[in-house]
Design a protein around this motif. Structure first.
Motif, short mmCIF file in Angstrom:
data_model
loop_
_atom_site.label_atom_id
_atom_site.label_comp_id
_atom_site.label_asym_id
_atom_site.label_seq_id
_atom_site.Cartn_x
_atom_site.Cartn_y
_atom_site.Cartn_z
N VAL A 116 -36.63 -21.25 35.96
CA VAL A 116 -35.67 -21.08 35.24
C VAL A 116 -35.95 -19.92 34.25
CG1 VAL A 116 -34.71 -21.93 32.91
CG2 VAL A 116 -35.18 -23.32 34.81
N LEU A 117 -37.04 -19.56 33.91
CA LEU A 117 -37.46 -18.36 33.46
C LEU A 117 -37.13 -17.23 34.24
CD1 LEU A 117 -38.66 -17.31 30.63
CD2 LEU A 117 -40.72 -17.14 31.77
N ARG A 118 -37.58 -17.25 35.20
CA ARG A 118 -37.29 -16.00 36.35
C ARG A 118 -35.96 -16.01 36.78
NH1 ARG A 118 -42.75 -17.57 40.21
NH2 ARG A 118 -44.13 -16.43 38.79
N VAL A 119 -35.16 -17.12 36.87
CA VAL A 119 -33.65 -16.82 37.11
C VAL A 119 -32.99 -16.17 36.04
CG1 VAL A 119 -31.54 -18.31 37.55
CG2 VAL A 119 -33.68 -18.82 38.92
N VAL A 120 -33.54 -16.69 34.79
CA VAL A 120 -32.64 -16.18 33.50
C VAL A 120 -32.96 -14.47 33.48
CG1 VAL A 120 -32.72 -16.09 30.95
CG2 VAL A 120 -32.58 -18.27 32.31
N HIS A 121 -34.24 -14.08 33.76
CA HIS A 121 -34.56 -12.82 33.50
C HIS A 121 -33.81 -12.02 34.74
CE1 HIS A 121 -38.53 -13.67 30.89
NE2 HIS A 121 -37.37 -13.87 30.44
N SER A 122 -33.96 -12.42 35.77
CA SER A 122 -33.36 -11.74 36.98
C SER A 122 -31.65 -11.22 36.74
CB SER A 122 -33.62 -12.11 38.51
OG SER A 122 -32.99 -13.59 38.47
N ALA A 123 -31.17 -12.39 36.24
CA ALA A 123 -29.77 -12.48 36.07
C ALA A 123 -29.52 -11.43 34.81
CB ALA A 123 -29.05 -13.82 35.69
#
Length: 548
Positions: free
Chosen positions: A502-509
């Motif tokens: 979740v953290l990586r998806v949020v940061h990439s978006a």
């Protein structure tokens, strides 16, 4: 759930639906017959139930009676206060089972009342003497000293012997002799009739209790919730109350209560923050204006793809992704207030209000916006929620991701009924013992139910005489009796594992949106990489308890 003209209870879901295990565990409490004090075992550190003592121990309710009455009154009563959402369960199903249990007991009490009138009220002197004996016996049995309990049983036997002598050597003649004999015999005869009634009802209640936890199809029959004619105002009011309960369950407004976390979602166990300055990628050009909502919308779209992956190895089930409006309340607040006004419809904040709060209410008092991604796992026993918020203060953009976990309902609600037994010594082998089955309803319980029956039509008097159950406030069915997930190894693993992707998806978006708007993302990328490394060693902490 749709309600038709022939509806007599919830048709879907019924027991057997594995995803509703927590719902049926809580619903089973309405049919239980153990002591009301057992509810204290299910309380957690933040929410405490209260058992209000009555005036006479003989009128004291058991757990099922107190629970079903308290939950029904609290959740659909005429003067009910706002509720906390019960994530992972269907509160309407629990309430319907409470109403169904009340109906079963009401039918039993009607029959017991008839027995009490014919065998008790008409022979009141004899009834009062027998009740006094049972009250004394009950009081003695509550003492820790076993000799007092034995003395209470001896007292009952002694009174029985005196009653037999009284019948044989009657001091009266004529009508009063017949009446005196009736005053001695009729209450005893009424006890045998009441025992049959209580035994049959106990079998029915225990069958439903066991069925809910075993996966058999047990529906709650609540015919009074379906108006059969326009003039049935009580049925229409109940139908509307159940509809209101379902609407409030779908509300996108939640409450933050300090160390208790967001009520209904569990305490916050982890927090990761990415905060860097907004600087243009090209020094000769300014940043293209954007708002927090633009970042949140991109994150929302990307989170919807979490269930997809490059490998066919299971992975995430489909999550629930919602925009939440969080209202702060006091840690020890005993009630919440649902927002009202033009921005709210059917307990839901309208989309334009959500967007405005996201963009403008980022500092100072007021509601806050969070984007939540939620999974309900382990047959609804585990609820994992990751919340994302984006704020911009001066030139600093901050993206915060927090983890919340709500564990399984307490094991009190998942225990199945056990037939009462007693160990006795074998006849020819006294050094060995065997178990014998006891009646589902013992003598004291028959007396208690028979005495309570005529008063059940007026609950306030019954509560005053026997006591009642006070529910923890602010009340929500799920969080009031939820355990911590960290006691279960695999549940804890699932909660911790959800944080990294979740953290990586949020940061990439978010970084993609920044790039599209001309922001220098070098520091954002470095910081995101550091957090991505750090979150791999995620461990639960009391993130809402600040060491200050």
């Amino acid at each position: 759930m749709s309600i038709g003209t022939e509806w007599d209870g919830p048709q879907v879901p019924v027991a057997g639906d594995g995803s509703q295990a927590a719902t049926f565990a809580l619903a089973s409490a309405a049919y239980r017959d153990n002591g009301v004090e057992d509810i204290k075992k299910a309380d957690n550190d933040w929410h405490q139930s209260t058992v209000k003592e009555g005036k006479i121990a003989l009128f004291k309710p058991n757990l099922g009676e107190a629970f079903s009455r308290a939950v029904a009154d609290r959740m659909i009563g005429p003067d009910r206060k706002p509720l906390i959402q019960s994530f992972g369960i269907e509160p309407q199903v629990v309430v319907e089972h409470c109403l169904a249990a009340n109906n079963i007991r009401r039918a039993r009490d009607n029959r017991l009342t008839t027995v009490m009138v014919l065998c008790g009220l008409l022979f009141l002197p004899g009834l009062l003497v027998w009740l006094l004996v049972f009250q004394l016996r009950t009081t003695m049995a509550k003492r820790d000293d076993k000799r007092m309990s034995t003395l209470g049983t001896a007292l009952l036997l002694a009174v029985g012997v005196v009653a037999v002598i009284f019948l044989l050597r009657m001091p009266f003649t004529g009508f009063w002799a017949l009446y005196a004999r009736g005053a001695v015999v009729a209450p005893v005869l009424g006890w045998f009739l009441a025992k049959r009634i209580c035994e049959n009802t106990a079998k029915d209640l225990r069958g439903r209790w066991d069925g809910l936890l075993s996966g058999t199809s047990v529906g709650a029959k609540v015919p009074e919730a379906v108006p059969s004619s326009p003039g049935e105002t009580a049925a229409e009011a109940l139908r509307q109350s159940l509809a209101k309960l379902s609407a409030e369950q779908q509300s996108n407004s939640v409450f933050y209560a300090g160390p208790k976390g967001i009520l209904g979602m569990g305490t916050r166990w982890g927090s990761w923050q990415l905060a860097e300055d907004l600087r243009p990628a090209d020094p000769d050009r300014e940043i293209h204006p954007f708002r927090s909502w633009d970042v949140i919308r991109a994150v929302h779209d990307q989170l919807a793809l979490l269930e997809r992956g490059p490998l066919n190895t299971g992975g995430f089930p489909k999550p629930s992704i919602r925009h939440w409006i969080v209202t702060p309340i006091g840690e020890n607040a005993k009630a919440v207030s649902r927002p009202e006004g033009a921005d709210v419809e059917a307990f839901q904040f309208r989309p334009h209000a959500i967007q405005e709060i996201c963009n403008k209410q980022q500092f100072g008092s007021g509601n806050r916006h969070y984007l939540g991604v939620q999974w309900t796992l382990w047959d609804s026993q585990l609820v994992i929620t990751m919340l994302i918020t984006v704020t911009v203060l001066h030139q600093t953009l901050r993206i915060e991701v927090t983890g919340h976990a709500l564990g399984p309902v307490h094991s009190l609600f998942t225990s199945k009924p056990e037939a009462p037994t007693k160990s006795v010594a074998k006849t020819f082998k006294p050094w060995e013992s065997r178990k014998i089955k006891l009646p589902l309803v013992n003598s004291d319980e028959v007396v208690r139910l028979a005495v309570r029956a005529p008063i059940t039509w007026y609950p306030p008097a019954l509560n005053w005489l026997g006591g009642s159950l006070g529910l923890p406030e602010p009340f929500g069915l799920r969080h009031a009796w939820a355990d911590q997930p960290w006691r279960h190894r695999f549940m804890a693993d699932d909660a911790l594992r959800a944080a990294t992707p979740v953290l990586r998806v949020v940061h990439s978006a978010a970084i993609r949106v920044l790039e599209e708007n001309g922001v220098d993302v070098e520091k954002f990328g470095a910081r995101a990489g550091f957090l991505s490394t750090n979150v791999q060693d995620a461990s639960p902490k009391k993130a809402d308890l600040y060491d200050a």
